[in-house]
Design an enzyme around this catalytic site. Structure first.
Site, PDB file in Angstrom:
ATOM      1  N   GLU A 103      22.757-103.812  47.689  1.00  0.00           N
ATOM      2  CA  GLU A 103      24.487-103.402  47.106  1.00  0.00           C
ATOM      3  C   GLU A 103      24.581-102.093  47.092  1.00  0.00           C
ATOM      4  O   GLU A 103      24.472-102.056  46.245  1.00  0.00           O
ATOM      5  CB  GLU A 103      24.688-104.113  46.178  1.00  0.00           C
ATOM      6  CG  GLU A 103      26.244-103.820  46.104  1.00  0.00           C
ATOM      7  CD  GLU A 103      26.745-103.444  45.367  1.00  0.00           C
ATOM      8  OE1 GLU A 103      27.328-101.970  45.613  1.00  0.00           O
ATOM      9  OE2 GLU A 103      26.775-103.377  43.429  1.00  0.00           O
ATOM     10  N   LYS A 137      14.185-105.298  36.402  1.00  0.00           N
ATOM     11  CA  LYS A 137      14.383-103.339  34.796  1.00  0.00           C
ATOM     12  C   LYS A 137      15.280-102.608  35.356  1.00  0.00           C
ATOM     13  O   LYS A 137      15.789-102.630  36.275  1.00  0.00           O
ATOM     14  CB  LYS A 137      13.501-102.795  36.500  1.00  0.00           C
ATOM     15  CG  LYS A 137      12.511-101.236  35.453  1.00  0.00           C
ATOM     16  CD  LYS A 137      12.624-100.231  36.998  1.00  0.00           C
ATOM     17  CE  LYS A 137      14.268 -98.870  37.220  1.00  0.00           C
ATOM     18  NZ  LYS A 137      14.632 -98.925  35.829  1.00  0.00           N
ATOM     19  N   CYS A 164      31.069 -98.677  42.007  1.00  0.00           N
ATOM     20  CA  CYS A 164      30.269 -98.194  43.702  1.00  0.00           C
ATOM     21  C   CYS A 164      31.275 -98.708  44.614  1.00  0.00           C
ATOM     22  O   CYS A 164      31.523 -98.034  45.985  1.00  0.00           O
ATOM     23  CB  CYS A 164      29.737 -99.536  44.074  1.00  0.00           C
ATOM     24  SG  CYS A 164      29.447-100.565  43.174  1.00  0.00           S
ATOM     25  N   GLU A 186      29.717 -89.599  48.100  1.00  0.00           N
ATOM     26  CA  GLU A 186      29.763 -90.598  46.804  1.00  0.00           C
ATOM     27  C   GLU A 186      30.104 -89.520  45.731  1.00  0.00           C
ATOM     28  O   GLU A 186      28.309 -89.348  45.576  1.00  0.00           O
ATOM     29  CB  GLU A 186      29.217 -92.039  47.036  1.00  0.00           C
ATOM     30  CG  GLU A 186      29.318 -92.511  45.658  1.00  0.00           C
ATOM     31  CD  GLU A 186      28.737 -94.144  45.284  1.00  0.00           C
ATOM     32  OE1 GLU A 186      29.455 -95.224  45.148  1.00  0.00           O
ATOM     33  OE2 GLU A 186      27.344 -93.875  46.315  1.00  0.00           O
TER      34      GLU A 186
END
Length: 510
Positions: free
Chosen positions: A258, A183, A292, A393
């Site tokens: 991850e 997906k 990331c 983040e």
């Protein structure tokens, strides 16, 4: 205006309309123009994809092939990606905002390399069967173990690097004989859907590789908890990753996560300033900071902060910000309006908490930029590690500069984070940099470079940046089970062991 792309789900080797008929619109973030549509999946669509994957796995049409046969097909797919790199780059850049200069070269090559190397490692480097020596004090026995596919895998990928991060999951899953349903992120599905065509043309049998498109908010939970799923590979935010882990735990599904990062870059006092500045800019501006493992916490010797920041600003002013579809563009747009608002919110938080804005901090709206989601490279100086914009983040082109007085202080700051995905060191002293790298609590450490994610090297994080590793043989192990087979070779099998339980005694004899 770009041609409107129309894709369907890819299920059981066929392009399949969604059962509801609803479509999701995909936009170019540089100008907000409609560029394509894809189906909005229902749970029924998911069920069909999962059933197709399970049926193909159980039939042995892929899992029953030799590892060499699977490797050959993955190599064929890699060659097709390489041959069509310009088209793949177009499909990747158009909805993601990644510059086509990068996607048509780096991203296409990385995805091709991941598929080819996964097959090669499975066929040549990872032992298919391993044996152990029979203990001399026991009856002669032969024990061996082999790696087998897990079954049906689910890959859930984010919007920033859809092609590369799909390949990180598809390569090892297929190399080890699994079937898989992927997906892609709702706003960047095109390259993953095109990858379905490529894998089919390369020889992957029907049902082994399936793609379903739809929002994670409506089908993500259903997919992650689906009874047909044996293994999940997820790349995305830490918050969603934690939720995926909970869903997987209920079904005892294998999981690779991850997740997010807030990677520290330590500039040592012996660093070559020119090299350090290039490294810093590459670390936090690559893909406009939507990475990331971006290096977004910059730790510099206090006496060097002003010089480094001045040189950073001078180089930023030479960069071309604009349409990602132009080969001359250095920085493209932010991928969506939601992400742009997130960046703006964190910049406001940084100002409110007392960080000093040295450069940027605003949305770019001059000329053609007004049509899209562009944000100026931003530098905060004199930050501390407790500020919100330093600890959380942001996923944008925002650098937080933290001055330090000695290396031990820098290391303590670097490790004081809930994340542990990436880290880096700028230094001309090889031994000193290596020693410091060994003490950083991150899954990757780069010295005088950044963003080097090789298909032959493991990638993953410490702490809340996830667990498990993608790439290299580590990923192959994550997508396989280990079965131990033991055979007694004695003519009178297990006589000693049976006697321990009295099983060989004559009961009620004459």
């Amino acid at each position: 205006m770009a041609q409107i792309l129309e894709y369907q789900h890819f299920i059981d080797g066929q392009w399949t309309p969604g059962e509801s008929g609803e479509r999701m619109e995909i936009f170019n973030p540089a100008n907000r123009e409609l560029v394509g549509t894809v189906p909005r999946a229902t749970t029924g669509d998911v069920d069909r994809a999962m059933e197709s994957a399970r049926k193909s796995f159980a039939s042995g049409v892929w899992s029953g092939k030799s590892v060499e046969e699977r490797a050959d097909i993955l190599f064929n797919a890699a060659m097709l990606i390489a041959a069509g790199r310009e088209h793949m780059g177009y499909l990747e850049s158009l909805p993601s905002g990644g510059t086509i200069r990068r996607t048509s070269i780096l991203d296409a090559a990385s995805a091709a390399g991941s598929l080819a190397l996964a097959g090669a490692l499975a066929a040549q480097a990872l032992p298919a069967v391993e044996h152990t020596i029979c203990p001399p004090w026991l009856a002669p026995m032969h024990s061996y173990w082999r790696r087998e596919p897990i079954g049906v895998c689910l890959g859930i990928t984010p919007w920033n690097f859809p092609l590369i991060l799909a390949a990180y999951k598809i390569g090892p899953a297929l190399a080890m004989g699994n079937s898989i349903v992927v997906k892609p992120a709702s706003i960047t599905p095109f390259s993953t859907l095109e990858l379905a065509r490529i894998l089919h043309d390369a020889g992957v049998p029907d049902g082994v590789f399936n793609v379903v498109t739809g929002p994670g908010s409506s089908i993500g939970n259903y997919m992650a908890s689906h009874p047909e799923v044996d293994k999940i590979g997820f790349t995305g935010s830490t918050e969603v990753g934690k939720h995926i882990a909970h869903l997987a735990a209920d079904g005892v599904k294998r999981v690779t996560l991850e997740l997010g990062g807030k990677s520290p870059l330590i500039v040592l006092d012996d660093a070559d300033v020119d090299v350090a500045v290039n490294m810093i800019l590459f670390a936090f501006l690559f893909h406009s900071g939507q990475v990331c493992e971006s290096g977004t916490r910059l730790l510099v010797p206090r006496k060097m902060q002003d010089e480094i920041v001045e040189r950073m600003i001078a180089k930023i002013k030479t960069l071309t910000i604009g349409d990602q579809m132009q080969m001359t563009t250095d920085l493209g747009p932010i991928a969506s309006a939601d992400q742009l608002q997130t960046i703006e919110r964190y910049v406001a938080i940084g100002k409110a908490e007392g960080a000093q804005l040295a450069y940027g901090g605003r949305r770019l709206t001059a000329g053609e930029l007004e049509k899209g989601y562009f944000f100026e490279p931003t530098i905060f100086i004199n930050c501390n590690n407790q500020m919100t914009q330093v600890r959380e983040e942001i996923f944008g082109p925002v650098q937080c500069v933290i001055p330090y007085d000695d290396v031990e202080e820098a290391l303590a700051i670097a490790n004081d984070s809930p994340y542990g995905l990436g880290g880096g060191i700028a230094s001309t002293d090889v031994a000193r940099a290596q020693r410091l790298a060994g003490r950083m609590r991150t899954g990757s450490v780069w010295i005088n470079t950044w963003h080097i994610l090789r298909p032959d090297a493991p990638f993953g994080g410490y702490k809340e940046s996830g667990y498990g590793r993608e790439n290299c043989y580590h990923a192959l192990m994550a997508y396989s089970e280990v079965k131990h087979i033991c055979q007694d070779l004695d003519p009178n099998p297990d006589k000693l062991l049976f006697e321990l339980l009295g099983l060989n005694q004559q009961k009620g004899g004459m």
